[in-house]
Design a protein around this motif. Structure first.
Motif, mmCIF file in Angstrom:
data_model
loop_
_atom_site.group_PDB
_atom_site.id
_atom_site.type_symbol
_atom_site.label_atom_id
_atom_site.label_comp_id
_atom_site.label_asym_id
_atom_site.label_seq_id
_atom_site.Cartn_x
_atom_site.Cartn_y
_atom_site.Cartn_z
ATOM 1 N N ILE A 282 0.855 -1.188 0.000
ATOM 2 C CA ILE A 282 0.000 0.000 0.000
ATOM 3 C C ILE A 282 0.887 1.233 0.000
ATOM 4 C CG2 ILE A 282 -1.602 1.395 1.380
ATOM 5 C CD1 ILE A 282 -3.033 -0.848 0.095
ATOM 6 N N HIS A 283 0.720 2.077 -1.013
ATOM 7 C CA HIS A 283 1.368 3.386 -0.992
ATOM 8 C C HIS A 283 0.565 4.274 -0.048
ATOM 9 C CE1 HIS A 283 2.691 7.239 -3.356
ATOM 10 N NE2 HIS A 283 3.142 7.202 -2.112
ATOM 11 N N CYS A 284 1.197 4.782 0.983
ATOM 12 C CA CYS A 284 0.531 5.560 2.035
ATOM 13 C C CYS A 284 -0.499 6.521 1.439
ATOM 14 C CB CYS A 284 1.570 6.326 2.847
ATOM 15 S SG CYS A 284 0.865 7.479 4.029
ATOM 16 N N ASN A 285 -1.763 6.342 1.792
ATOM 17 C CA ASN A 285 -2.842 7.161 1.230
ATOM 18 C C ASN A 285 -2.720 8.624 1.626
ATOM 19 O OD1 ASN A 285 -5.152 5.401 -0.156
ATOM 20 N ND2 ASN A 285 -4.247 4.201 1.483
ATOM 21 N N ALA A 286 -2.194 8.880 2.819
ATOM 22 C CA ALA A 286 -2.000 10.278 3.234
ATOM 23 C C ALA A 286 -0.964 10.957 2.342
ATOM 24 C CB ALA A 286 -1.566 10.327 4.698
ATOM 25 N N HIS A 287 0.100 10.210 1.966
ATOM 26 C CA HIS A 287 1.086 10.756 1.032
ATOM 27 C C HIS A 287 0.465 10.987 -0.345
ATOM 28 C CE1 HIS A 287 4.114 9.443 4.005
ATOM 29 N NE2 HIS A 287 4.879 10.339 3.443
ATOM 30 N N CYS A 288 -0.407 10.054 -0.770
ATOM 31 C CA CYS A 288 -1.071 10.212 -2.066
ATOM 32 C C CYS A 288 -1.900 11.499 -2.100
ATOM 33 C CB CYS A 288 -1.967 9.006 -2.345
ATOM 34 S SG CYS A 288 -1.062 7.505 -2.769
ATOM 35 N N LEU A 289 -2.646 11.741 -1.044
ATOM 36 C CA LEU A 289 -3.455 12.960 -0.976
ATOM 37 C C LEU A 289 -2.564 14.195 -0.984
ATOM 38 C CD1 LEU A 289 -6.219 14.285 -0.672
ATOM 39 C CD2 LEU A 289 -5.979 14.061 1.803
ATOM 40 N N ASN A 290 -1.435 14.119 -0.287
ATOM 41 C CA ASN A 290 -0.499 15.232 -0.265
ATOM 42 C C ASN A 290 0.005 15.531 -1.677
ATOM 43 O OD1 ASN A 290 1.086 17.031 1.616
ATOM 44 N ND2 ASN A 290 2.760 16.082 0.488
ATOM 45 N N LEU A 291 0.313 14.473 -2.437
ATOM 46 C CA LEU A 291 0.801 14.656 -3.803
ATOM 47 C C LEU A 291 -0.297 15.212 -4.713
ATOM 48 C CD1 LEU A 291 2.877 11.370 -4.152
ATOM 49 C CD2 LEU A 291 3.764 13.696 -3.909
ATOM 50 N N VAL A 292 -1.554 14.863 -4.437
ATOM 51 C CA VAL A 292 -2.670 15.439 -5.197
ATOM 52 C C VAL A 292 -2.670 16.956 -5.067
ATOM 53 C CG1 VAL A 292 -5.195 15.666 -5.244
ATOM 54 C CG2 VAL A 292 -4.147 13.402 -5.135
ATOM 55 N N LEU A 293 -2.513 17.442 -3.840
ATOM 56 C CA LEU A 293 -2.525 18.888 -3.606
ATOM 57 C C LEU A 293 -1.287 19.552 -4.212
ATOM 58 C CD1 LEU A 293 -3.782 18.921 0.092
ATOM 59 C CD2 LEU A 293 -5.115 19.201 -1.993
ATOM 60 N N VAL A 294 -0.129 18.900 -4.095
ATOM 61 C CA VAL A 294 1.105 19.461 -4.657
ATOM 62 C C VAL A 294 0.976 19.620 -6.165
ATOM 63 C CG1 VAL A 294 3.556 18.998 -5.073
ATOM 64 C CG2 VAL A 294 2.591 18.604 -2.813
ATOM 65 N N ASP A 295 0.515 18.569 -6.846
ATOM 66 C CA ASP A 295 0.402 18.616 -8.300
ATOM 67 C C ASP A 295 -0.663 19.601 -8.753
ATOM 68 O OD1 ASP A 295 2.375 16.748 -8.447
ATOM 69 O OD2 ASP A 295 1.046 15.028 -8.758
ATOM 70 N N THR A 296 -1.721 19.744 -7.958
ATOM 71 C CA THR A 296 -2.762 20.718 -8.305
ATOM 72 C C THR A 296 -2.204 22.135 -8.280
ATOM 73 O OG1 THR A 296 -4.506 19.288 -7.413
ATOM 74 C CG2 THR A 296 -5.016 21.633 -7.634
ATOM 75 N N VAL A 297 -1.439 22.449 -7.248
ATOM 76 C CA VAL A 297 -0.869 23.799 -7.118
ATOM 77 C C VAL A 297 0.156 24.056 -8.216
ATOM 78 C CG1 VAL A 297 0.569 25.254 -5.642
ATOM 79 C CG2 VAL A 297 -1.318 23.955 -4.653
ATOM 80 N N LYS A 298 0.966 23.054 -8.534
ATOM 81 C CA LYS A 298 1.995 23.239 -9.560
ATOM 82 C C LYS A 298 1.386 23.454 -10.945
ATOM 83 C CE LYS A 298 5.796 20.640 -7.445
ATOM 84 N NZ LYS A 298 6.658 19.423 -7.566
ATOM 85 N N ALA A 299 0.226 22.863 -11.187
ATOM 86 C CA ALA A 299 -0.372 22.919 -12.522
ATOM 87 C C ALA A 299 -1.045 24.253 -12.819
ATOM 88 C CB ALA A 299 -1.383 21.781 -12.685
ATOM 89 N N ILE A 300 -1.350 25.039 -11.796
ATOM 90 C CA ILE A 300 -2.071 26.307 -11.996
ATOM 91 C C ILE A 300 -1.191 27.443 -11.484
ATOM 92 C CG2 ILE A 300 -4.195 27.588 -11.474
ATOM 93 C CD1 ILE A 300 -5.510 24.847 -10.955
ATOM 94 N N PRO A 301 -0.595 28.236 -12.377
ATOM 95 C CA PRO A 301 0.362 29.274 -11.960
ATOM 96 C C PRO A 301 -0.211 30.263 -10.952
ATOM 97 C CG PRO A 301 0.414 28.957 -14.347
ATOM 98 C CD PRO A 301 -0.742 28.168 -13.841
#
Length: 708
Positions: free
Chosen positions: A308-327
């Motif tokens: 299992i890839h830590c779900n809390a880390h997965c959610l963290n990466l969701v937010l990181v990628d969202t912020v990076k994608a929108i200047p």
């Protein structure tokens, strides 16, 4: 009555010993082997170096003919001076035995008293170390000599107890050096206490049979890599995540980390080849690699260990990628960080506190939050503070601009200019979205959460974000934007544009209105909706689907069939593939499902509330586990598979409290033992100190004091 004693021919008759003689002469003792009698008193209590008589000789007395003569046999021996002295001594001994006053008893009593004092003293040592360990207090001082003014917390507490406990005081003031306060003894005591906690955890894991591991690594204050290992298992109606060990890592490659984890499991006697059903780590390639990562190497040895890839880390990466994608969003968070740095300066900070006190009388002062690079869900708190105190922030910046104080005023003017309508739209939008993510993040870090509930929570977040796309929701959000802008006196309308010049063909006409043209406020609203609000939602939905959809495999589907709220609850088509992966007996499982459905339905009809989770289902089945063996085993597997590695992260918080700058020289064993006692403090405080004294007595070598 049959004669039990042998008869011997003496004179004209056969004669033998008579049992009635015991009552006449209590000092008699008969030997069956030699068919003779002896005097018990003379044999055992005669003075040394006196001539023996026939009654205490090797052959004894067996002249039964003369035994009862008045001038011979028993009577003449009873009147002898030697016998009388022996009888007096024997009577005194019997009185002493009754009153426990014998020398042996006196010695035993003194020995037992000394042992009890020693045990009380060593238990006091253990209790002090247990207190300091569970409270994360340093034990040792820099100088623990008798002349030192500060001997450390351990010695200070022990000396305080000695003022009220004579046993401890006697030990500390004794001329002997067996005080048991050295660092070596402390390490032995801590090892015994930690081993007792670990033993309890291992017993629970073995009772459960199946378990999962969670591992993560971090650097301690000495920059040494420390691996944290946590076990997850079902026991006594609840899911437990128990910390087991800190282990320093010399090698950080996949092979080295795998060897460390396997060694820890083997050293604690845990069977992992068949009983290890899950493993959870972060997404680092060395841990999650499909071919040569730690999870792949462990799966080669433990075939059931689902990764299992830590779900809390997965959610963290969701937010990181969202912020990076929108200047615009990335720039917004950069501005928040600049505001935090600016208000943290000593002069500005005092002004910030003063203005809050003036604008919000009676309310506690709020501090701007520093943005975390690793815990993005916690940025919600930073957004929440900005939302509550935005008028005060603008007031601070305006006052500093008016002071004309050089660089500070220039920086304040630049920050103030950027707190415009776009800033407020970003603030309100992200406050909503990150608030939902924060709730999910907190739930994913719960040690009692199972994968089926985690899937439901992620699906609920996806549904919520889809609902946010409804125009009515944005209308409400836009009203909140306008209210916030009004409170902060921020311009709502964009700067007026130069009016368009009409074509010359309309010179002779009056143009009252244009077709399809909207007001400026409507154009601004639609612009933010299409360029900021929808892109944030769409990007976050895409990332959630990408990072969490990979878990739709046989195991996830099987776990869902054990969730009473699922549409596929107890469906054979979904449950059997999951059962085959863990080598369950499918035929027995089919029979168990048929019977279990009937029992569950009957219980619900009788008024019992239907279980709402896999854990509650396992708790319901547990009393019938011998009947529903396969089903109960699958339930234990389902709840034992981890959701996140949050428990490892929490152990790192304890690591920082245990191994501080002033305690950076402690050994790895001491660190691990203190970590167990600190993190598992509930178990540690419930330890039986008598059992600790027994364990210490068995393990401690070259013992100077007797404990048993």
């Amino acid at each position: 009555m049959m004669n039990l004693y042998p008869r011997t021919l003496m004179g004209d008759r056969r004669r033998s010993f008579k049992a009635a003689w015991y009552h006449i002469h209590p000092w008699l003792e008969y030997s069956k082997q030699s068919d003779s009698v002896f005097c018990c008193a003379c044999r055992h209590f005669s003075p040394p170096k006196v001539s023996e008589t026939v009654f205490d000789s090797k052959l004894g007395f067996n002249n039964w003919k003369k035994a009862t003569y008045k001038q011979g046999g028993f009577a003449i021996h009873a009147r002898s001076e030697r016998h009388k002295q022996a009888m007096i001594t024997w009577r005194d001994y019997q009185k002493a035995v009754k009153s426990n006053a014998t020398l042996v008893n006196a010695l035993n009593k003194e020995h037992n008293k000394q042992v009890q004092e020693n045990r009380d003293y060593i238990k006091t040592i253990g209790e002090i170390l247990l207190l300091t360990a569970t409270q994360n207090i340093a034990q040792r001082g820099h100088n623990e000599s008798a002349e030192s003014d500060n001997k450390g917390n351990f010695m200070a507490i022990l000396e305080t107890i000695a003022k009220h406990d004579k046993t401890v005081q006697k030990r500390l003031t004794s001329i002997h050096n067996a005080k048991y306060t050295s660092k070596g003894i402390q390490n032995e005591v801590l090892s015994c206490l930690a081993d007792m906690v670990r033993t309890k955890i291992i017993e629970e894991v073995k009772d459960s049979e199946v378990y999962s591991i969670m591992a993560d690594e971090t650097k301690d204050v000495k920059k040494k890599e420390q691996i944290s290992l946590v076990l997850r298992y079902y026991f006594s109606g609840a899911v437990h995540e128990s910390f087991l060990h800190f282990e320093s890592a010399d090698r950080l490659d996949a092979a080295g980390l795998t060897d460390k984890i396997i060694h820890i499991l083997e050293s604690h006697g845990l069977e992992y080849k068949n009983n290890l059903v899950g493993q959870a780590y972060d997404g680092a390639s060395v841990m999650s690699g499909k071919h040569s990562g730690v999870q792949a190497r462990i799966k080669e040895q433990a075939k059931h260990a689902f990764y299992i890839h830590c779900n809390a880390h997965c959610l963290n990466l969701v937010l990181v990628d969202t912020v990076k994608a929108i200047p615009e969003v990335g720039e917004f968070f950069s501005l928040l960080e600049r505001l935090y740095v600016f208000t943290s300066g000593s002069y500005v900070h005092q002004k910030w506190l003063g203005i809050q006190k003036e604008m919000y009388p009676g309310a506690p002062a709020r501090e701007l939050q520093r943005l975390s690079d690793t815990r993005w869900a916690c940025r919600y708190m930073a957004l929440h503070t900005i939302m509550d105190r935005l008028p005060a922030i603008k007031r601070v910046l305006q006052d500093i601009v008016q002071e004309h104080s050089g660089d500070r005023s220039v920086e304040a003017r630049g920050l103030l200019a950027q707190i415009d309508l776009q800033f407020i739209v970003c603030l309100v939008t992200l406050h909503k979205v990150f608030g939902e993510a924060k709730f999910l993040s907190d739930m994913l870090q719960s040690s009692s959460l199972d994968l089926s509930k985690a899937v439901d929570l992620v699906e609920a977040l996806v549904q919520t974000l889809n609902d946010y796309r409804d125009e009515s929701f944005f209308d409400d959000l836009w009203n909140e934007v306008l209210n916030t802008a009004e409170q902060c006196d921020t311009a709502i309308q964009p700067p007026a544009k130069r009016p368009k010049k009409l074509s010359s063909q309309f010179n002779a006409d009056w143009v009252l209105s244009t077709v399809g043209q909207r007001s400026d406020s409507e154009r601004v609203k639609d612009s933010f909706r299409t360029t900021l609000f929808y892109p944030v939602l769409d990007q976050m939905l895409n990332e959630l689907n990408r990072r969490f959809s990979s878990k739709n495999c046989e195991i996830m589907t099987g776990i869902q069939t054990l969730n009473p709220t699922s549409d596929v609850f107890l469906k054979e088509k979904s449950l059997f593939p999951f059962a085959r992966m863990y080598e369950s007996n499918i035929e027995d499982l089919g029979h168990e499902l048929h019977q279990f459905r009937r029992i569950l339905e009957r219980k619900i009809q009788s008024g019992m509330q239907k279980p709402s989770s896999v854990v509650e289902l396992a708790l319901f089945i547990e009393p019938y586990k011998e009947v529903f063996f396969e089903l109960f085993k699958l339930c234990k597997i389902a709840v034992s598979i981890p959701v996140s590695t949050a428990s490892c992260e929490r152990s790192f918080s304890a690591l920082k409290l245990v191994k501080t700058y002033l305690r950076s020289t402690m050994s790895d064993d001491r660190l691990s033992n203190l970590g167990v006692l600190s993190i598992e403090s509930r178990r540690a405080k419930a330890l039986n100190l008598d059992e600790f004294a027994d364990l210490f007595a068995k393990k401690h070598k070259n013992r100077r004091i007797q404990l048993m």
